[in-house]
Design an enzyme around this catalytic site. Structure first.
Site, PDB file in Angstrom:
ATOM      1  N   PRO A  72      20.135 -21.729 -75.528  1.00 28.68           N
ATOM      2  CA  PRO A  72      20.544 -22.291 -74.244  1.00 28.68           C
ATOM      3  C   PRO A  72      21.715 -21.477 -73.676  1.00 28.68           C
ATOM      4  CG  PRO A  72      20.445 -23.992 -75.951  1.00 28.68           C
ATOM      5  CD  PRO A  72      20.329 -22.675 -76.648  1.00 28.68           C
ATOM      6  N   LYS A  73      21.776 -21.370 -72.362  1.00 25.40           N
ATOM      7  CA  LYS A  73      22.905 -20.691 -71.708  1.00 25.40           C
ATOM      8  C   LYS A  73      23.964 -21.734 -71.364  1.00 25.40           C
ATOM      9  CE  LYS A  73      24.225 -17.529 -68.025  1.00 25.40           C
ATOM     10  NZ  LYS A  73      25.417 -18.322 -67.670  1.00 25.40           N
TER      11      LYS A  73
END
Length: 355
Positions: free
Chosen positions: A28-29
């Protein structure tokens, strides 16, 4: 500090791509402050992307690093603040305050967490020349006993899972997916990873402009608005990236729309209630001393912009110009057109990450 990798270190970066690439490790960013945490016994330093230390702004993470991290290590990650509504970037910005007493108060009220996603050093070993797959495995082992403040980001090599994360996790305040080639070494300040972010468009009213810092007859930024359900025009952000020649042309084009503040929806000077000023965009979220003067325009012109996601009622980042929309009625530019992410709990992404 006597570490195999010493501060300051510029973090490894990612370049934007339109689609999730194959054959990589996906994460995930996280939407926070990029930071490299250095620990050598009781000495702890939190570096930043621009190499300036952020240690003084997050005293709770300094204490947590001493309790939760291996005695000597260098860990790359993201400082975030978790709330019941998801990540709160605005609360992070409030930490950058010169008064130590206020920083301590905020540290107790809205404590930060550290999401670790890479390992640069452990003990006397420098890991930067090792492939990411090896660094990731060592990171998971090294932080296996971490506590409530330091967490390892989830990762997968499955493309379908990465696609699902891309769509689901936005509802918790995350803004895309990072793809890391499994064999890549740690390369400071090099864009050797990939980031895939959400890309959306919205039709907004242009209700003012700020003059370019050059002081010439040129537009610095266009001020964007969307109508609320109650009919009020809310300030949602700006467009600021134009070539200089286009800035001068815009200045000339917009002069027929210049008006006074008397009947303008953003006559912030007439409001004494600071909550009203804040709600309609009359204050800087990040810089209380910033010059917020602008030239008011009759809200008659509509522009289509590109944006990634919202933070509250405003664009999280500066919007990008797409095209003018002379076919749109300004009053039709409402929040209803915006895509609403599905709500998602941070604790379902990283167990134990909660307000």
């Amino acid at each position: 500090m006597q570490l195999p990798v010493s501060p300051p270190v510029r973090p490894m970066l990612a370049r934007s791509v339109a689609e999730i690439p194959p054959d990589a490790s996906y994460e995930p960013k996280w939407d926070g402050f990029r930071s490299i945490c250095f620990r050598d016994g009781d000495e702890v330093e939190l570096g930043s992307r621009n190499e300036r230390p952020m240690t003084r702004y997050f005293p709770e993470l300094v204490e947590a690093a001493r309790a939760e991290l291996p005695d000597r290590c260098v860990v790359d990650g993201e400082i975030v603040i978790a709330t019941e509504r998801g990540l709160d970037f605005e609360a992070l910005q409030l930490r950058l305050h010169p008064a130590a007493s206020r920083v301590r108060m905020l540290a107790g009220k809205t404590p930060a967490s550290f999401i670790a996603f890479d390992l640069l050093a452990l003990g006397d070993d420098d890991y930067t020349a090792r492939p990411f797959s090896e660094r990731r495995a060592a990171l998971v082992d090294a932080l296996a006993g971490a506590g409530a403040s330091f967490h390892v980001t989830p990762a997968t090599t499955d493309m379908d899972t990465a696609q699902r994360w891309f769509h689901e996790f936005e509802g918790a305040g995350l803004d895309g997916v990072i793809a890391k080639p499994l064999e890549v070494t740690y390369q400071p300040d090099k864009r050797v990873m990939y980031k895939i972010k959400h890309a959306r468009t919205a039709d907004c009213v242009v209700a003012g402009y700020r003059v370019h810092k050059s002081g010439e007859d040129a537009v610095g930024s266009l001020m964007l608005g969307l109508y609320r359900d109650d009919g009020e025009l809310a300030s949602v952000g700006v467009i600021g990236a134009f070539p200089m020649a286009r800035r001068r042309d815009l200045f000339t084009e917009l002069q027929p729309l210049v008006t006074s503040f008397e009947n303008h929806p953003w006559n912030w000077g007439a409001h004494v209630d600071p909550e009203i000023v804040r709600r309609y965009g009359g204050g800087s979220r990040w810089n209380a001393g910033k010059d917020l003067s602008f030239v008011p325009l009759r809200p008659e012109r509509v522009v289509e912009v590109r944006y990634d996601h919202m933070e509250g009622d405003r664009f999280r980042h500066t919007a990008q110009f797409n095209r003018w929309r002379p076919d749109r009625d300004p009053r039709s530019c409402t929040y209803a057109q915006l895509e609403q992410p599905v709500s998602f709990r941070l604790g379902d992404i990283v167990p134990g990450l909660s307000p």
